[in-house]
Design a protein around this motif. Structure first.
Motif, PDB file in Angstrom:
ATOM      1  N   VAL A 167       0.838  -1.207   0.000  1.00 30.22           N
ATOM      2  CA  VAL A 167       0.000   0.000   0.000  1.00 30.22           C
ATOM      3  C   VAL A 167       0.868   1.251   0.000  1.00 30.22           C
ATOM      4  O   VAL A 167       0.628   2.202  -0.750  1.00 30.22           O
ATOM      5  CB  VAL A 167      -0.956  -0.008   1.214  1.00 30.22           C
ATOM      6  CG1 VAL A 167      -1.670   1.332   1.340  1.00 30.22           C
ATOM      7  CG2 VAL A 167      -1.964  -1.141   1.085  1.00 30.22           C
ATOM      8  N   LEU A 168       1.902   1.248   0.855  1.00 30.96           N
ATOM      9  CA  LEU A 168       2.783   2.412   0.940  1.00 30.96           C
ATOM     10  C   LEU A 168       3.518   2.648  -0.372  1.00 30.96           C
ATOM     11  O   LEU A 168       3.684   3.798  -0.803  1.00 30.96           O
ATOM     12  CB  LEU A 168       3.787   2.206   2.083  1.00 30.96           C
ATOM     13  CG  LEU A 168       4.500   3.443   2.611  1.00 30.96           C
ATOM     14  CD1 LEU A 168       3.496   4.441   3.161  1.00 30.96           C
ATOM     15  CD2 LEU A 168       5.504   3.049   3.681  1.00 30.96           C
ATOM     16  N   ALA A 169       3.954   1.572  -1.022  1.00 35.10           N
ATOM     17  CA  ALA A 169       4.641   1.713  -2.309  1.00 35.10           C
ATOM     18  C   ALA A 169       3.720   2.346  -3.344  1.00 35.10           C
ATOM     19  O   ALA A 169       4.135   3.240  -4.094  1.00 35.10           O
ATOM     20  CB  ALA A 169       5.143   0.355  -2.786  1.00 35.10           C
ATOM     21  N   LEU A 170       2.465   1.896  -3.393  1.00 40.16           N
ATOM     22  CA  LEU A 170       1.516   2.459  -4.357  1.00 40.16           C
ATOM     23  C   LEU A 170       1.231   3.924  -4.068  1.00 40.16           C
ATOM     24  O   LEU A 170       1.262   4.772  -4.974  1.00 40.16           O
ATOM     25  CB  LEU A 170       0.216   1.659  -4.333  1.00 40.16           C
ATOM     26  CG  LEU A 170       0.258   0.270  -4.970  1.00 40.16           C
ATOM     27  CD1 LEU A 170      -1.051  -0.465  -4.711  1.00 40.16           C
ATOM     28  CD2 LEU A 170       0.522   0.371  -6.465  1.00 40.16           C
ATOM     29  N   VAL A 171       0.974   4.246  -2.802  1.00 43.58           N
ATOM     30  CA  VAL A 171       0.610   5.628  -2.447  1.00 43.58           C
ATOM     31  C   VAL A 171       1.779   6.574  -2.650  1.00 43.58           C
ATOM     32  O   VAL A 171       1.653   7.625  -3.302  1.00 43.58           O
ATOM     33  CB  VAL A 171       0.104   5.684  -0.988  1.00 43.58           C
ATOM     34  CG1 VAL A 171      -0.093   7.128  -0.546  1.00 43.58           C
ATOM     35  CG2 VAL A 171      -1.199   4.913  -0.843  1.00 43.58           C
ATOM     36  N   LEU A 172       2.946   6.206  -2.096  1.00 47.75           N
ATOM     37  CA  LEU A 172       4.099   7.103  -2.193  1.00 47.75           C
ATOM     38  C   LEU A 172       4.580   7.257  -3.632  1.00 47.75           C
ATOM     39  O   LEU A 172       4.970   8.355  -4.049  1.00 47.75           O
ATOM     40  CB  LEU A 172       5.236   6.590  -1.310  1.00 47.75           C
ATOM     41  CG  LEU A 172       5.035   6.735   0.196  1.00 47.75           C
ATOM     42  CD1 LEU A 172       6.264   6.263   0.948  1.00 47.75           C
ATOM     43  CD2 LEU A 172       4.736   8.187   0.561  1.00 47.75           C
ATOM     44  N   SER A 173       4.582   6.158  -4.399  1.00 47.92           N
ATOM     45  CA  SER A 173       5.024   6.268  -5.790  1.00 47.92           C
ATOM     46  C   SER A 173       4.071   7.154  -6.578  1.00 47.92           C
ATOM     47  O   SER A 173       4.503   7.944  -7.430  1.00 47.92           O
ATOM     48  CB  SER A 173       5.139   4.884  -6.431  1.00 47.92           C
ATOM     49  OG  SER A 173       3.870   4.243  -6.474  1.00 47.92           O
ATOM     50  N   GLY A 174       2.773   7.065  -6.290  1.00 56.72           N
ATOM     51  CA  GLY A 174       1.809   7.929  -6.972  1.00 56.72           C
ATOM     52  C   GLY A 174       2.034   9.394  -6.661  1.00 56.72           C
ATOM     53  O   GLY A 174       2.112  10.236  -7.564  1.00 56.72           O
ATOM     54  N   PHE A 175       2.164   9.714  -5.362  1.00 56.61           N
ATOM     55  CA  PHE A 175       2.400  11.109  -4.974  1.00 56.61           C
ATOM     56  C   PHE A 175       3.726  11.624  -5.513  1.00 56.61           C
ATOM     57  O   PHE A 175       3.817  12.755  -6.000  1.00 56.61           O
ATOM     58  CB  PHE A 175       2.362  11.253  -3.455  1.00 56.61           C
ATOM     59  CG  PHE A 175       0.973  11.337  -2.887  1.00 56.61           C
ATOM     60  CD1 PHE A 175       0.108  12.344  -3.269  1.00 56.61           C
ATOM     61  CD2 PHE A 175       0.532  10.399  -1.974  1.00 56.61           C
ATOM     62  CE1 PHE A 175      -1.174  12.416  -2.761  1.00 56.61           C
ATOM     63  CE2 PHE A 175      -0.753  10.454  -1.460  1.00 56.61           C
ATOM     64  CZ  PHE A 175      -1.609  11.476  -1.844  1.00 56.61           C
ATOM     65  N   ALA A 176       4.774  10.795  -5.413  1.00 58.14           N
ATOM     66  CA  ALA A 176       6.094  11.220  -5.888  1.00 58.14           C
ATOM     67  C   ALA A 176       6.087  11.430  -7.396  1.00 58.14           C
ATOM     68  O   ALA A 176       6.684  12.389  -7.900  1.00 58.14           O
ATOM     69  CB  ALA A 176       7.153  10.185  -5.501  1.00 58.14           C
ATOM     70  N   GLY A 177       5.413  10.537  -8.132  1.00 54.65           N
ATOM     71  CA  GLY A 177       5.344  10.697  -9.584  1.00 54.65           C
ATOM     72  C   GLY A 177       4.615  11.956  -9.991  1.00 54.65           C
ATOM     73  O   GLY A 177       5.052  12.685 -10.890  1.00 54.65           O
ATOM     74  N   ILE A 178       3.492  12.247  -9.313  1.00 55.81           N
ATOM     75  CA  ILE A 178       2.736  13.466  -9.627  1.00 55.81           C
ATOM     76  C   ILE A 178       3.563  14.703  -9.306  1.00 55.81           C
ATOM     77  O   ILE A 178       3.602  15.670 -10.085  1.00 55.81           O
ATOM     78  CB  ILE A 178       1.410  13.471  -8.849  1.00 55.81           C
ATOM     79  CG1 ILE A 178       0.488  12.376  -9.394  1.00 55.81           C
ATOM     80  CG2 ILE A 178       0.726  14.835  -8.941  1.00 55.81           C
ATOM     81  CD1 ILE A 178      -0.756  12.144  -8.562  1.00 55.81           C
ATOM     82  N   ALA A 179       4.246  14.682  -8.149  1.00 56.63           N
ATOM     83  CA  ALA A 179       5.077  15.825  -7.767  1.00 56.63           C
ATOM     84  C   ALA A 179       6.223  16.031  -8.754  1.00 56.63           C
ATOM     85  O   ALA A 179       6.537  17.164  -9.140  1.00 56.63           O
ATOM     86  CB  ALA A 179       5.624  15.629  -6.355  1.00 56.63           C
ATOM     87  N   ALA A 180       6.849  14.920  -9.166  1.00 58.60           N
ATOM     88  CA  ALA A 180       7.964  15.036 -10.120  1.00 58.60           C
ATOM     89  C   ALA A 180       7.490  15.553 -11.467  1.00 58.60           C
ATOM     90  O   ALA A 180       8.154  16.390 -12.087  1.00 58.60           O
ATOM     91  CB  ALA A 180       8.648  13.674 -10.281  1.00 58.60           C
ATOM     92  N   ALA A 181       6.349  15.061 -11.934  1.00 57.24           N
ATOM     93  CA  ALA A 181       5.810  15.547 -13.208  1.00 57.24           C
ATOM     94  C   ALA A 181       5.518  17.041 -13.126  1.00 57.24           C
ATOM     95  O   ALA A 181       5.805  17.801 -14.062  1.00 57.24           O
ATOM     96  CB  ALA A 181       4.541  14.765 -13.565  1.00 57.24           C
ATOM     97  N   GLY A 182       4.963  17.478 -11.992  1.00 54.83           N
ATOM     98  CA  GLY A 182       4.709  18.904 -11.817  1.00 54.83           C
ATOM     99  C   GLY A 182       5.987  19.720 -11.808  1.00 54.83           C
ATOM    100  O   GLY A 182       6.045  20.816 -12.390  1.00 54.83           O
ATOM    101  N   ALA A 183       7.035  19.171 -11.170  1.00 59.04           N
ATOM    102  CA  ALA A 183       8.316  19.882 -11.125  1.00 59.04           C
ATOM    103  C   ALA A 183       8.937  19.994 -12.509  1.00 59.04           C
ATOM    104  O   ALA A 183       9.482  21.037 -12.878  1.00 59.04           O
ATOM    105  CB  ALA A 183       9.268  19.168 -10.165  1.00 59.04           C
ATOM    106  N   VAL A 184       8.855  18.905 -13.291  1.00 59.72           N
ATOM    107  CA  VAL A 184       9.389  18.949 -14.656  1.00 59.72           C
ATOM    108  C   VAL A 184       8.617  19.963 -15.492  1.00 59.72           C
ATOM    109  O   VAL A 184       9.200  20.746 -16.255  1.00 59.72           O
ATOM    110  CB  VAL A 184       9.348  17.556 -15.316  1.00 59.72           C
ATOM    111  CG1 VAL A 184       9.729  17.643 -16.784  1.00 59.72           C
ATOM    112  CG2 VAL A 184      10.268  16.591 -14.582  1.00 59.72           C
ATOM    113  N   GLY A 185       7.288  19.964 -15.362  1.00 63.60           N
ATOM    114  CA  GLY A 185       6.474  20.929 -16.106  1.00 63.60           C
ATOM    115  C   GLY A 185       6.805  22.360 -15.736  1.00 63.60           C
ATOM    116  O   GLY A 185       6.928  23.232 -16.611  1.00 63.60           O
ATOM    117  N   THR A 186       6.998  22.615 -14.441  1.00 65.07           N
ATOM    118  CA  THR A 186       7.366  23.961 -13.993  1.00 65.07           C
ATOM    119  C   THR A 186       8.734  24.355 -14.528  1.00 65.07           C
ATOM    120  O   THR A 186       8.949  25.502 -14.956  1.00 65.07           O
ATOM    121  CB  THR A 186       7.371  24.028 -12.453  1.00 65.07           C
ATOM    122  OG1 THR A 186       6.070  23.691 -11.968  1.00 65.07           O
ATOM    123  CG2 THR A 186       7.747  25.413 -11.971  1.00 65.07           C
ATOM    124  N   SER A 187       9.669  23.404 -14.516  1.00 61.24           N
ATOM    125  CA  SER A 187      11.016  23.685 -15.034  1.00 61.24           C
ATOM    126  C   SER A 187      10.980  24.035 -16.522  1.00 61.24           C
ATOM    127  O   SER A 187      11.661  24.961 -16.972  1.00 61.24           O
ATOM    128  CB  SER A 187      11.914  22.471 -14.797  1.00 61.24           C
ATOM    129  OG  SER A 187      13.178  22.651 -15.387  1.00 61.24           O
TER     130      SER A 187
END
Length: 198
Positions: A38-58
């Motif tokens: 469960v933790l792997a699914l939740v954290l990977s989802g949040f981390a992926g969304i955050a990283a995608a947002g950071a790349v888009g902002t960059s």
């Protein structure tokens, strides 16, 4: 699933919970597996969304700091060196170009241009805030691809790290269980051996 009236359905989880051979360490290991997944699914989802947002902002910041500038080819593109696979991915070449900065000064440098360009052709290059040549910022499908890849990469790495941590904790639990079994066997072995030889 057929059950008798008033009897609890035979669900594997219930049989597992009532198993007299199931130790607390077995229960802890089972909950650890569930929590890790469960933790792997939740954290990977949040981390992926955050990283995608950071790349888009960059990429947005990069577009704001980059401006297109008209330039003139100083050499024929066919005489220039092929460009490596780049962000634009259009199979261009690196050729020498000349452009005029906003302050009126003239500059020359190598930029990626179309492979069929000829000397004297006008091309578009990109400058940063200091007037230096930079590669064109990705747009459209290429930008979306970079955003998606950034998010997926971080999601997979995060999920993998969580699973690895869970695997390490599970391995330690198993080693501890083996140590407990060995300690219990040392206590039981004398009486068991006496019964077998008596």
């Amino acid at each position: 699933m057929a059950t008798t009236h008033g009897a609890r359905p035979k669900v594997p989880w219930w049989r597992w919970r009532k198993n007299p051979l199931c130790r607390r360490s077995d229960v802890a290991e089972a909950w650890l597996l569930i929590a890790t997944a469960v933790l792997a699914l939740v954290l990977s989802g949040f981390a992926g969304i955050a990283a995608a947002g950071a790349v888009g902002t960059s990429l947005d910041d990069r577009r704001e700091r980059t401006r297109p500038v008209p330039a003139v080819l100083v050499e024929n593109a066919r005489d220039a060196a092929p460009a490596p696979v780049s962000e634009s991915g259009d199979g261009g070449v690196w050729a020498e170009v000349r452009w005029t900065a906003p302050d009126g000064s003239r500059h020359t440098g190598r930029a990626e241009v179309p492979a069929d360009g000829k000397k004297g052709d006008e091309v578009t290059v990109h400058n940063d805030g200091d007037g230096r040549l930079v590669s064109a910022p990705p747009e459209g499908a290429e930008a979306h691809f970079q955003i998606a890849m950034g998010g997926l990469t971080v999601a997979f790495v995060t999920g993998g790290m969580v699973l690895l941590a869970g695997w390490i904790v599970r391995a330690r639990l198993r080693l501890r269980r083996l140590d407990l079994w060995e300690a219990e066997w040392r206590q039981v072995e004398p009486a068991w051996r006496k019964r077998m030889t008596g």
